[in-house]
Design an enzyme around this catalytic site. Structure first.
Site, short mmCIF file in Angstrom:
data_model
loop_
_atom_site.label_atom_id
_atom_site.label_comp_id
_atom_site.label_asym_id
_atom_site.label_seq_id
_atom_site.Cartn_x
_atom_site.Cartn_y
_atom_site.Cartn_z
N GLU A 267 48.93 31.59 2.23
CA GLU A 267 49.66 32.53 3.25
C GLU A 267 50.70 31.86 4.17
O GLU A 267 50.41 31.59 5.42
CB GLU A 267 48.57 33.20 4.47
CG GLU A 267 47.55 33.81 3.51
CD GLU A 267 46.10 33.76 4.76
OE1 GLU A 267 45.09 34.47 4.28
OE2 GLU A 267 46.31 33.19 5.56
N PRO A 268 51.67 31.54 3.66
CA PRO A 268 52.58 30.78 4.28
C PRO A 268 53.43 31.84 5.00
O PRO A 268 53.85 32.81 4.82
CB PRO A 268 53.70 30.10 3.36
CG PRO A 268 53.53 31.26 2.08
CD PRO A 268 52.09 31.63 2.17
N ARG A 306 59.23 28.13 21.54
CA ARG A 306 58.71 27.06 20.95
C ARG A 306 58.70 25.64 21.43
O ARG A 306 57.84 25.15 21.72
CB ARG A 306 58.96 27.33 19.30
CG ARG A 306 58.63 28.43 18.61
CD ARG A 306 58.91 28.27 17.05
NE ARG A 306 57.90 27.60 16.46
CZ ARG A 306 58.08 26.27 15.93
NH1 ARG A 306 59.39 25.75 15.83
NH2 ARG A 306 57.13 25.65 15.22
N TYR A 310 54.95 24.50 22.55
CA TYR A 310 54.31 23.67 22.02
C TYR A 310 55.23 22.57 21.44
O TYR A 310 55.18 21.76 20.31
CB TYR A 310 53.46 23.98 20.80
CG TYR A 310 53.71 25.32 19.96
CD1 TYR A 310 52.77 25.95 19.80
CD2 TYR A 310 54.89 25.40 19.37
CE1 TYR A 310 52.94 27.41 19.09
CE2 TYR A 310 55.08 26.49 18.63
CZ TYR A 310 54.16 27.50 18.52
OH TYR A 310 54.52 28.57 17.65
N CYS A 336 64.79 31.47 35.37
CA CYS A 336 64.51 30.90 36.68
C CYS A 336 63.09 30.44 36.44
O CYS A 336 61.86 30.98 36.92
CB CYS A 336 64.71 31.87 37.83
SG CYS A 336 66.27 31.95 37.98
N GLU A 337 62.97 29.39 35.87
CA GLU A 337 61.53 28.76 35.47
C GLU A 337 62.27 27.48 34.53
O GLU A 337 63.20 27.75 33.96
CB GLU A 337 61.00 29.59 34.46
CG GLU A 337 59.42 29.02 33.90
CD GLU A 337 58.60 30.04 34.75
OE1 GLU A 337 57.62 29.49 35.25
OE2 GLU A 337 58.48 31.27 34.96
N TYR A 364 58.37 32.33 14.08
CA TYR A 364 57.78 32.29 15.58
C TYR A 364 58.87 32.22 16.55
O TYR A 364 58.78 31.80 17.53
CB TYR A 364 56.90 31.13 15.57
CG TYR A 364 55.83 31.05 14.38
CD1 TYR A 364 54.79 32.22 14.50
CD2 TYR A 364 55.84 30.30 13.37
CE1 TYR A 364 53.98 31.98 13.56
CE2 TYR A 364 55.03 30.29 12.39
CZ TYR A 364 53.86 31.22 12.40
OH TYR A 364 52.98 31.31 11.50
C1 LIG Z 1 49.57 32.12 11.21
C2 LIG Z 1 48.82 31.93 10.04
C3 LIG Z 1 49.38 31.69 8.91
C4 LIG Z 1 50.60 30.98 8.77
O1 LIG Z 1 50.71 29.77 9.35
P1 LIG Z 1 52.17 28.84 9.04
O2 LIG Z 1 51.82 27.75 9.68
O3 LIG Z 1 53.30 29.65 9.53
O4 LIG Z 1 52.40 28.75 7.45
C5 LIG Z 1 48.54 31.78 7.87
N1 LIG Z 1 47.50 32.46 7.82
C6 LIG Z 1 46.80 32.89 8.86
C7 LIG Z 1 45.50 33.52 9.07
C8 LIG Z 1 47.47 32.80 10.09
O5 LIG Z 1 46.96 33.04 11.49
#
Ligand SMILES: *Cc1c(COP(=O)(O)O)cnc(C)c1O
Length: 408
Positions: A267-268, A306, A310, A336-337, A364
């Site tokens: 799941e990238p 981002r 982080y 303004c922060e 993101y």
């Molecule tokens: C955010 C997330 C991802 C993707 O992560 P990446 O670091 O963007 O590849 C995959 N699976 C789940 C469940 C997530 O919450």
């Protein structure tokens, strides 16, 4: 983005033409890069069935989702709203995986009604499904407690993480599966984002195989994501080819042992879309203080959070002056922060009005944007097959006020 004769281009289109057409701030996505990343990931694995599901929290524009779907990729959703978006983009329910965290049972019920694959990471929710939907197949998200990830906030596999069912609670889960006759068809892990080392995946996969032996009716094992992409020129990245080589081998061995050809899921988010995105802003001011030169731009943490959230690094180029004298700047926003994009950053000399480009702005970035300081969210532009398209309008005053209820 290519530099030619002192001008930057994406798919042959001069950046100047894009900025003249859409102004700043603007997110621009190069679809060729998404396709390249999909092809590369597919080529790296040698398993009977590889299922790639795009984590759409990274980038949720419906045009991008449609293309990703056309290119044979499914969808990973973390909310029912993301499922609805995916369905609207043309994904079939069976092409969508829903992996929520800390959601109420009624949202899980909605996902069940919509017919998507669900991964559960909470014991009471397993009981809820067992009692109310005994015939629904479910995946279980496990927390293997493998430390991984580029930053504390994106490492989600450690011992005190809220994600997944702890590997130590497996005996309880197995008892539930037995007594409630749960139909567990998959196991899932997602240890965090920005995992550098293919070895971390291996450690997690060994724990996964050990656990998988205890479930009799699996159809898939889902390795989540966490594939790291380069942010700096010459940056380290996850070696996807090596990962594919090693993981395919161990997975195929496991399938033999298990006695069934399982599907391998990934799941990238970042891996597919981080590098396709460019965020263009205009320099409002150059402000010299006794210690520092600030370049203040027409954006801030409201558009790209981002770096502040982080500490992530985004490479910054001055596209108006690509070959100018290198100088050191603090690049900051107009909010303004304190919203510092980059400190002590070397960029070719910046003048007011210059267009700066933030790289790795596909994942993101827009999806985390907000209206803080009553600023409009930027527009999004897609470059596809040599043409540019506006795929999201810049917001207007109407958008800012539309949900306010005037009672005075
Ligand atoms: C955010 C997330 C991802 C993707 O992560 P990446 O670091 O963007 O590849 C995959 N699976 C789940 C469940 C997530 O919450």
């Amino acid at each position: 983005m290519e530099l030619q004769d002192n001008q930057y281009y994406i798919q042959g289109i001069p950046i100047k033409e894009i900025i003249d057409t859409y102004q700043t701030p603007v997110y621009v996505y190069d679809t060729e890069i998404i396709k390249r990343q999909i092809d590369r990931l597919k080529a790296a694995f040698h398993v009977p069935e590889l299922g790639i599901h795009f984590a759409c929290k990274a980038l949720n524009n419906i045009n991008i989702l449609k293309l990703i779907h056309q290119w044979g990729v499914g969808l990973d959703a973390v909310s029912v709203q993301e499922i609805w978006t995916g369905l609207k983009a043309g994904f079939k329910p069976e092409e969508i995986i829903y992996t929520p965290n800390c959601v109420a049972p009624d949202e899980v019920e909605m996902a069940i009604e919509l017919g998507v694959q669900i991964n559960i990471d909470h014991i009471e929710t397993l009981e809820f499904i067992g009692h109310n939907y005994p015939n629904v197949k479910i995946g279980i998200r496990i927390n293997p407690h493998v430390m991984a990830g580029g930053h504390e906030k994106i490492s989600v596999g450690h011992i005190d993480s809220k994600f997944g069912i702890s590997i130590y609670q497996m005996p309880l889960v197995l008892r539930l599966v037995e007594t409630l006759k749960l139909k567990v068809n998959g196991l899932h892990i997602h240890t965090g984002s920005d995992i550098l080392d293919a070895g971390v995946f291996n450690l997690a996969s060994e724990i996964m195989y050990d656990t998988a032996k205890k479930f009799k009716d699996l159809e898939f094992i889902d390795f989540g994501s966490g594939i790291k992409v380069p942010y700096k020129p010459d940056d380290v990245r996850t070696d996807v080819e090596e990962l594919g080589e090693v993981l395919s081998k161990s997975f195929n061995n496991f399938c033999k042992e298990y006695g069934k050809k399982l599907k391998l899921y990934f799941e990238p988010g970042k891996y597919l879309v981080s590098e396709c995105g460019y965020f263009f802003v205009k320099t409002n001011v150059i402000k010299q203080t006794p210690s520092t030169v600030f370049a203040g731009v027409d954006s801030g943490l409201n558009h790209l959070i981002r770096p502040m959230f982080y500490d992530s690094y985004h490479h910054i180029l001055n596209v108006s002056n690509p070959t100018g004298k290198p100088r050191v700047y603090n690049i900051v926003g107009y909010i303004c922060e304190t919203d510092t994009f980059a400190s002590d950053r070397v960029v070719s000399e910046i003048h007011p009005g210059d267009i700066l480009c933030f790289k790795n702005a596909g994942a993101y970035c827009f999806t985390m944007s907000s209206n803080y300081n009553s600023r409009f969210r930027p527009s999004e532009v897609m470059i596809h097959e040599g043409k540019h398209y506006l795929i999201r309008q810049r917001e207007t005053m109407e958008d800012l006020l539309k949900n306010q209820v005037e009672v005075i």
